[in-house]
Design an enzyme around this catalytic site. Structure first.
Site, short mmCIF file in Angstrom:
data_model
loop_
_atom_site.label_atom_id
_atom_site.label_comp_id
_atom_site.label_asym_id
_atom_site.label_seq_id
_atom_site.Cartn_x
_atom_site.Cartn_y
_atom_site.Cartn_z
N ASP A 141 -38.42 12.96 -6.18
CA ASP A 141 -38.46 13.02 -4.71
C ASP A 141 -39.90 13.02 -4.22
O ASP A 141 -40.22 13.64 -3.22
CB ASP A 141 -37.70 14.27 -4.21
CG ASP A 141 -37.44 14.23 -2.72
OD1 ASP A 141 -37.48 13.14 -2.13
OD2 ASP A 141 -37.19 15.31 -2.14
N LYS A 144 -42.28 7.12 -3.01
CA LYS A 144 -41.21 6.25 -3.51
C LYS A 144 -41.69 5.17 -4.48
O LYS A 144 -40.93 4.75 -5.35
CB LYS A 144 -40.42 5.66 -2.33
CG LYS A 144 -39.93 6.74 -1.33
CD LYS A 144 -39.27 7.96 -2.00
CE LYS A 144 -39.29 9.21 -1.11
NZ LYS A 144 -38.93 10.44 -1.84
N ASP A 169 -33.85 10.92 -5.07
CA ASP A 169 -33.55 11.02 -3.64
C ASP A 169 -34.13 9.81 -2.89
O ASP A 169 -35.02 9.14 -3.39
CB ASP A 169 -34.14 12.32 -3.07
CG ASP A 169 -33.67 12.59 -1.64
OD1 ASP A 169 -32.57 12.12 -1.28
OD2 ASP A 169 -34.40 13.27 -0.88
N ASN A 170 -33.59 9.58 -1.70
CA ASN A 170 -34.13 8.56 -0.78
C ASN A 170 -34.14 7.16 -1.36
O ASN A 170 -35.04 6.38 -1.09
CB ASN A 170 -35.57 8.92 -0.35
CG ASN A 170 -35.68 10.31 0.21
OD1 ASN A 170 -36.27 11.19 -0.43
ND2 ASN A 170 -35.12 10.56 1.38
N GLU A 199 -31.90 13.08 5.37
CA GLU A 199 -31.93 14.48 5.79
C GLU A 199 -31.99 14.64 7.32
O GLU A 199 -32.82 14.03 7.97
CB GLU A 199 -33.11 15.23 5.14
CG GLU A 199 -34.48 14.55 5.22
CD GLU A 199 -34.80 13.70 3.98
OE1 GLU A 199 -33.88 13.15 3.36
OE2 GLU A 199 -36.00 13.60 3.66
N1 SAM Z 1 -38.43 17.67 -2.87
C1 SAM Z 1 -38.84 18.22 -1.59
C2 SAM Z 1 -37.62 18.81 -0.91
O1 SAM Z 1 -36.57 18.14 -0.90
O2 SAM Z 1 -37.72 19.91 -0.37
C3 SAM Z 1 -39.47 17.16 -0.71
C4 SAM Z 1 -40.60 16.40 -1.36
S1 SAM Z 1 -41.46 15.33 -0.25
C5 SAM Z 1 -40.27 14.12 0.15
C6 SAM Z 1 -42.55 14.45 -1.35
C7 SAM Z 1 -43.73 15.28 -1.85
O3 SAM Z 1 -44.25 14.66 -3.01
C8 SAM Z 1 -44.89 15.41 -0.88
O4 SAM Z 1 -45.16 16.77 -0.67
C9 SAM Z 1 -46.07 14.73 -1.59
O5 SAM Z 1 -47.30 15.34 -1.34
C10 SAM Z 1 -45.66 14.84 -3.04
N2 SAM Z 1 -46.15 13.76 -3.92
C11 SAM Z 1 -46.11 12.43 -3.67
N3 SAM Z 1 -46.54 11.73 -4.72
C12 SAM Z 1 -46.86 12.64 -5.69
C13 SAM Z 1 -47.33 12.52 -7.01
N4 SAM Z 1 -47.57 11.32 -7.57
N5 SAM Z 1 -47.55 13.65 -7.72
C14 SAM Z 1 -47.30 14.88 -7.16
N6 SAM Z 1 -46.84 15.03 -5.91
C15 SAM Z 1 -46.61 13.94 -5.18
MG MG Z 2 -36.36 13.25 -0.32
#
Ligand code: SAM
Ligand code: MG
Length: 214
Positions: A141, A144, A169-170, A199
């Site tokens: 998640d 993407k 997800d997504n 969501e």
């Molecule tokens: N899983 C969470 C929830 O459902 O409560 C939501 C996660 S949110 C959609 C995506 C998160 O992934 C963001 O906070 C972003 O900073 C982090 N993120 C994106 N790419 C990443 C990566 N390559 N490594 C670590 N974190 C990452």
């Molecule tokens: Mg998500």
């Protein structure tokens, strides 16, 4: 300076949720996101599907890519069998700081290990950092365009075993077309779509559950 959305979400939890009660933390966040500000948590509707997969797998080793405020982290961790730790990766230090407080507030800190850093750097270190051989369950998640490279990295690092479950997800909104193409057509996976909604909205989205066949 103005507060950020994660900080406001944390305030809502501190004000309204019952300390040490994960379900109350989850409901408070869902209420905040439906009535005050949308946020990118997996949410209550897809959350039910996530819950059922976690319960079915009952993993001994679990990994989450993308913590954000810790909503799904708390959601997953509350269902884990005793002794299982969820490792969750987040590269944004401001989000990680909020997530740590929400996890602590839920009382599930002993079941969760939040690691700050990028998935591409941390996946190859899972064995060395945590002595993990393979993951029973992985929740994808994060951004993407990282789903596909990161499951290929999990494969390369031999962190998947026959029967490991990936839940993404997504996959429709924002969408992960290259990942879906791969898990649906590779002979190494058996994959199934769970239709739902983005969501806190009525827009179609869903989760893709893929079994690694080895
Ligand atoms: N899983 C969470 C929830 O459902 O409560 C939501 C996660 S949110 C959609 C995506 C998160 O992934 C963001 O906070 C972003 O900073 C982090 N993120 C994106 N790419 C990443 C990566 N390559 N490594 C670590 N974190 C990452
Ligand atoms: Mg998500």
């Amino acid at each position: 300076t103005r507060s950020t959305r994660p900080q406001r979400l944390l305030r809502a939890v501190q004000k309204k949720a019952i300390k040490g009660d994960p379900q109350s933390v989850i409901s408070t966040i869902d209420y905040f996101c439906r009535h005050s500000e949308w946020a990118m948590n997996v949410g209550d509707e897809k959350g039910v599907i996530l819950d059922s997969v976690v319960c079915e797998v009952s993993p001994s080793t679990a990994l989450e890519l993308g913590t954000y405020c810790g909503y799904s982290t708390v959601r997953i961790a509350r269902l884990l069998p005793p002794g299982t730790k969820l490792i969750t990766l987040e590269f944004n230090p401001d989000y990680a700081a909020v997530a740590r407080q929400i996890i602590e507030y839920s009382g599930l800190q002993d079941k969760i290990c939040l690691v700050e850093g990028a998935s591409g750097d941390l996946i190859p270190k899972m064995q060395e950092l945590f002595g993990i051989k393979t993951f029973d369950f992985v929740f994808l998640d994060h951004w993407k365009d990282r789903y596909l490279p990161d499951i290929k990295l999990l494969e390369e690092c031999q962190l998947l075993r026959k029967g490991s479950i990936l839940l993404a997800d997504n996959v429709i909104c924002p969408g992960t077309p290259d990942y879906l193409e791969y898990v649906r057509n590779s002979p190494r996976y058996e994959s199934k779509y769970f239709k739902s909604h983005l969501e806190y909205t009525k827009v179609e989205d869903g989760l893709e559950k893929s079994v690694f066949l080895g």
